[in-house]
Design a protein around this motif. Structure first.
Motif, PDB file in Angstrom:
ATOM      1  N   VAL A 123      -3.211  10.232  11.784  1.00 39.56           N
ATOM      2  CA  VAL A 123      -2.374  10.057  10.597  1.00 39.56           C
ATOM      3  C   VAL A 123      -1.638   8.725  10.669  1.00 39.56           C
ATOM      4  N   ARG A 124      -1.142   8.381  11.848  1.00 39.75           N
ATOM      5  CA  ARG A 124      -0.488   7.082  12.012  1.00 39.75           C
ATOM      6  C   ARG A 124      -1.438   5.944  11.655  1.00 39.75           C
ATOM      7  N   GLY A 125      -2.667   5.986  12.178  1.00 42.03           N
ATOM      8  CA  GLY A 125      -3.624   4.932  11.900  1.00 42.03           C
ATOM      9  C   GLY A 125      -4.050   4.886  10.444  1.00 42.03           C
ATOM     10  N   PHE A 126      -4.112   6.047   9.815  1.00 38.86           N
ATOM     11  CA  PHE A 126      -4.544   6.127   8.421  1.00 38.86           C
ATOM     12  C   PHE A 126      -3.599   5.367   7.501  1.00 38.86           C
ATOM     13  N   VAL A 127      -2.300   5.594   7.689  1.00 43.11           N
ATOM     14  CA  VAL A 127      -1.335   4.944   6.795  1.00 43.11           C
ATOM     15  C   VAL A 127      -0.931   3.558   7.293  1.00 43.11           C
ATOM     16  N   GLY A 128      -1.095   3.309   8.593  1.00 44.85           N
ATOM     17  CA  GLY A 128      -0.710   2.028   9.160  1.00 44.85           C
ATOM     18  C   GLY A 128      -1.877   1.073   9.279  1.00 44.85           C
ATOM     19  N   PHE A 129      -2.717   1.296  10.273  1.00 46.78           N
ATOM     20  CA  PHE A 129      -3.825   0.388  10.557  1.00 46.78           C
ATOM     21  C   PHE A 129      -4.820   0.304   9.401  1.00 46.78           C
ATOM     22  N   TYR A 130      -5.218   1.452   8.843  1.00 42.38           N
ATOM     23  CA  TYR A 130      -6.160   1.443   7.725  1.00 42.38           C
ATOM     24  C   TYR A 130      -5.492   1.052   6.406  1.00 42.38           C
ATOM     25  N   GLY A 131      -4.183   1.265   6.299  1.00 40.66           N
ATOM     26  CA  GLY A 131      -3.480   0.933   5.063  1.00 40.66           C
ATOM     27  C   GLY A 131      -4.013   1.687   3.863  1.00 40.66           C
ATOM     28  N   ALA A 132      -4.363   2.954   4.075  1.00 40.59           N
ATOM     29  CA  ALA A 132      -5.014   3.739   3.023  1.00 40.59           C
ATOM     30  C   ALA A 132      -4.081   4.709   2.331  1.00 40.59           C
ATOM     31  N   GLY A 133      -2.789   4.610   2.578  1.00 36.31           N
ATOM     32  CA  GLY A 133      -1.843   5.559   2.003  1.00 36.31           C
ATOM     33  C   GLY A 133      -1.892   5.619   0.492  1.00 36.31           C
ATOM     34  N   ASP A 134      -2.003   4.456  -0.161  1.00 31.54           N
ATOM     35  CA  ASP A 134      -1.993   4.434  -1.621  1.00 31.54           C
ATOM     36  C   ASP A 134      -3.211   5.151  -2.204  1.00 31.54           C
ATOM     37  N   LEU A 135      -4.328   5.130  -1.496  1.00 31.40           N
ATOM     38  CA  LEU A 135      -5.548   5.757  -2.005  1.00 31.40           C
ATOM     39  C   LEU A 135      -5.434   7.273  -2.082  1.00 31.40           C
ATOM     40  N   VAL A 136      -4.518   7.842  -1.310  1.00 29.10           N
ATOM     41  CA  VAL A 136      -4.403   9.306  -1.258  1.00 29.10           C
ATOM     42  C   VAL A 136      -3.024   9.788  -1.697  1.00 29.10           C
ATOM     43  N   ALA A 137      -2.234   8.913  -2.290  1.00 27.88           N
ATOM     44  CA  ALA A 137      -0.875   9.245  -2.731  1.00 27.88           C
ATOM     45  C   ALA A 137      -0.059   9.829  -1.578  1.00 27.88           C
TER      46      ALA A 137
END
Length: 235
Positions: A190-204
């Protein structure tokens, strides 16, 4: 002194402390599962950086330990019956270390299997889906004009995050009051998803409340902070 010379992996990555558990890894979401758990338990170990950027997992020495060519893997000189044990697959390693140390896995059989089911959920769903979305959003796949693959993985990642959001309702940790290997399996992803991948906006991601609070609690743990940086990345 323990002799690990019969293991090819130990010849390429020599052990300075062969009596300790040997970790062969890289600080990816899968890799840090094991380093975090080792830091949490205080079990003596020695970490070796296997540089995935240089394809070191495909060397004969590493493949002798893990024929699937993926980190992390361990070599425990004090395995079951006092014999060395080589083990790969992050989920299997988490279970082994939890049972070896008697920590972070409930003793009650029902709670134990409930914890294991969430570890398997991470391995079968969160890891593959988040990883694919990372590829199509951040890495080579980002250049693809056709965004349907990215959107497919974004939709499934959003669904999985909401499964976790619901599970954490009224709970500090996945199993309630007790921090377990289920949390450890998921924190790095989860940390990598929103941080390293920067994908937070894609999944709200900002619409969630329980997951970000859980992540903050996990990242505040000193052992998690240490484990996220082990083994050291190459200079």
């Amino acid at each position: 002194m323990t002799d690990l010379s019969s293991f090819p992996v130990a010849r390429r990555w020599p052990a300075q402390h062969p009596d300790r558990l040997q970790l062969y890894s890289f600080p990816t979401p899968n890799g840090v599962k094991v380093s975090i758990l080792l830091e949490e338990t205080g079990l003596p170990y020695e970490a070796h950086t296997v540089n995935i950027g240089k394809d070191e997992t495909w060397t004969p020495e590493f493949l002798s330990l893990n024929p699937n060519g993926k980190i992390p893997a361990i070599l425990d000189p004090d395995g079951p019956g006092g014999r060395p044990l080589a083990l790969f697959e992050s989920g299997a390693i988490l279970l082994y270390l939890a049972e070896k140390t008697g920590r972070f896995l409930p003793a009650d059989p029902a709670a134990r299997y409930e914890t294991i089911q969430w570890v398997m959920w991470q391995m079968g769903g969160v890891g593959p889906m988040f990883g694919q979305l990372g590829f199509f959003h951040k890495f080579a796949g980002a250049a693809y004009e056709d965004k349907r693959p990215r959107d497919r993985y974004a939709k499934e990642s959003a669904r999985l995050l909401r499964v976790l959001e619901a599970r954490l309702e009224g709970r500090d940790w996945i199993m309630g009051a007790d921090y377990t290997i289920a949390d450890i399996a998921l924190l790095g992803w989860v940390r990598g998803f929103v941080g390293f991948y920067g994908a937070g906006d894609l999944v709200a991601y900002d619409e969630l409340t329980n997951v970000p609070a859980w992540l903050a609690r996990g990242l505040a743990r000193p052992a998690v902070q240490r484990g996220l940086e082990i083994p050291a990345r190459p200079a």
